[in-house]
Design a protein around this motif. Structure first.
Motif: not given
Ligand code: FAD
Ligand code: ZN
Length: 466
Positions: A65-70, A74-76, A81-92
């Motif tokens: 997930q990036g900005g979650n504006t899709g 696609g980013g949901t 509950g089996n998945a994890i979300v990988l947010s790239l927000s700190r890689m900026n």
């Protein structure tokens, strides 16, 4: 369910996780709601790789997930509950700017507007531009091959990308950050990851193309009698303005009616009403005067030949912003108006007028009273052919007719050898529709690529492919 505490045990004390996961579990339109054991926020490519290696070992699905504006879910994650979300927000971080090579290298979590700003500060233009630019990220832009309003001149996100750094589904790092304009050394891996919506690997950084900043930008607003005239105006504008024509957006009268209603402070640039309008932008390499003179002679010729009934050229930056606001507020006005069904179709520009006319007719028969909200990137053959319910109709009943309405809209797309998603991608919203229209050969090739690059199926499962 994988938990943050459990992941932290494997990844070490530096691993970061979002305390409040709720914003990551639904999409911008609030059409999809999912669950995730944890929302990981790695700060570096190595941390992403370590996380993916752990998830591959434990068979934990990963939703990037990036900005979650899709706009297609696609980013949901799904609701298991089996998945994890990988947010790239700190890689900026902006990693490098090379003004001689005209490139900028940025991490995937960089917000698009910040990349535009960094380019501007270096005296360059990064031309990708869309209404979500204040929150969408480069990783998301590349993963959806985002379009926006300057595709006509500069191309989609794909055309703006020279190199990628990717963490593969096995947790290895592909260092492909090449700033090369020519490179014919085998299969183009970069182009596989672009537009893959996180189903093949995680983009962690990209090397992007920069362009000279234009000396002046000018906006015009023109009333046209129909879509045919808009297409003729497009061709005239291309001939007269050449490469300085950077945007050409179509707007139907009903779109402006919605904007008038829900953004009462907005002002129409022209006095009368017309079935359609066009918003044109030119980015001139010489000067504002040069741009103004070209635009004025273009409009004079278009009025003389009957393509345009009335036109206004913005005389200040504020006025130009006001023209653009009319266009950008259409989706918001439609959302305030009520529930709606969105399409972002693409057909050859030569077919677009017939497409609109035939589909309007077919929809009027199939779903009497519905209102078509037709606007978008005519210069790219890409329209947001959205549908709002009949006035006073029950919103739930209207949404229940979505499959019927989609069939009419997409069958017409197929007739014109078009695309059911020219911009937003498939995500989970359109994966079945895509499989319905693509040939068995094309679907099988797509599945082989998925199988080769993500054999365990942990990269954003359930998206793009049914
Ligand atoms: P997200 O929504 O976070 O993710 C989108 C997809 O990419 C998901 O499948 C996700 O899993 C995947 N992904 C995200 N980051 C990565 C990564 N680093 N590696 C691998 N996969 C990743 N789109 C257009 O094309 N043109 C427009 O004009 C346009 N206008 C918009 C206007 C508004 C108001 C809004 C809300 C959206 C608009 N969009 C438009 C859609 C959206 O903004 C774009 O699709 C954008 O590129 C998504 O970026 P993001 O960072 O928000 O991605
Ligand atoms: Zn768009």
């Amino acid at each position: 369910m994988p938990t943050a505490a459990e992941l932290a045990r494997h990844l070490g004390p530096d691993a970061r996780f979002a305390a409040d996961t709720a914003p990551f579990l639904t999409d911008w339109r609030k059409r999809f709601f999912g669950q995730a054991g944890a929302v990981a926020q790695p700060g570096s490519t190595d941390e992403v790789a370590a996380l993916v290696r752990h998830c591959a070992g434990a068979r934990i699905p990963i939703v990037a997930q990036g900005g979650n504006t899709g706009l297609v879910g696609g980013g949901t994650p799904d609701d298991s509950g089996n998945a994890i979300v990988l947010s790239l927000s700190r890689m900026n971080r902006i990693r490098a700017i090379d003004t001689e090579n005209d490139t900028i290298t940025v991490e995937a979590g960089c917000i698009l507007a910040n990349v535009q700003q960094a380019a501007r500060e270096a005296g360059r233009l990064f031309p990708l531009s869309l209404a979500a630019e204040g929150s969408c990220t480069i990783g998301g832009n590349l993963s959806t091959n985002a379009g926006g309003v300057q595709v006509l001149r500069y191309g989609n996100a794909r055309e703006l990308c020279l190199g990628l750094e990717v963490v593969t589904a096995a947790g290895e790092v592909w260092h492909g950050l090449r700033g090369l304009r020519k490179d014919n050394t085998g299969y183009d891996l970069r182009d596989l990851f672009i537009g893959a919506e996180g189903t093949l690997g995680i983009i962690t950084a990209a090397t992007l193309k920069l362009f000279p900043l234009p000396a002046a930008q000018l906006t015009a607003f023109a009333a046209v009698p129909d879509v045919n005239a808009a297409v003729a105006l497009l061709n005239l504008a291309k001939r007269r303005l050449g490469a300085s024509l950077t945007a050409f957006e179509l707007i139907s009268e009903f779109c402006l009616t919605l904007v008038d209603r829900h953004f009462p402070q907005s002002r129409r640039p022209l006095a009368g009403h017309s079935p359609y309008y066009v918003l044109l932008e030119s980015s001139d390499a010489e000067s504002a005067e040069h741009a103004q003179a070209l635009f004025e002679s273009l409009m004079a010729e278009a009025i003389e030949t009957g393509l345009v009934s009335d036109a206004a050229v913005a005389s200040s930056i504020a006025q130009s912003r006001a023209f653009w606001a009319l266009r950008e507020n259409i989706p918001h006005a439609q959302a305030v108006e009520g529930r709606n069904i969105k399409h972002d179709i693409g057909v050859p520009i030569s077919s677009i007028a017939r497409y609109v006319e035939n589909t309007n007719q077919a929809l009027a028969q199939a779903a009497p009273g519905v209102r078509m909200v037709v606007f978008g990137h005519l210069g790219d053959g890409n329209l947001h052919y959205n549908v709002s319910p009949a006035p006073g109709a029950d919103p739930d009943a209207f949404m229940a007719s979505e499959p019927l309405i989609n069939r009419v809209v997409y069958d017409a797309v197929a007739e014109h050898q078009g695309s059911i998603s020219a911009e937003h991608g498939l995500g989970q919203l359109k994966r079945e529709e895509n499989a319905h229209y693509k040939s068995a050969v094309e679907m099988a090739l797509m599945r082989s690529i998925k199988q080769a690059l993500d054999p365990l199926g942990i990269m954003n499962p359930g998206k793009v492919l049914p």
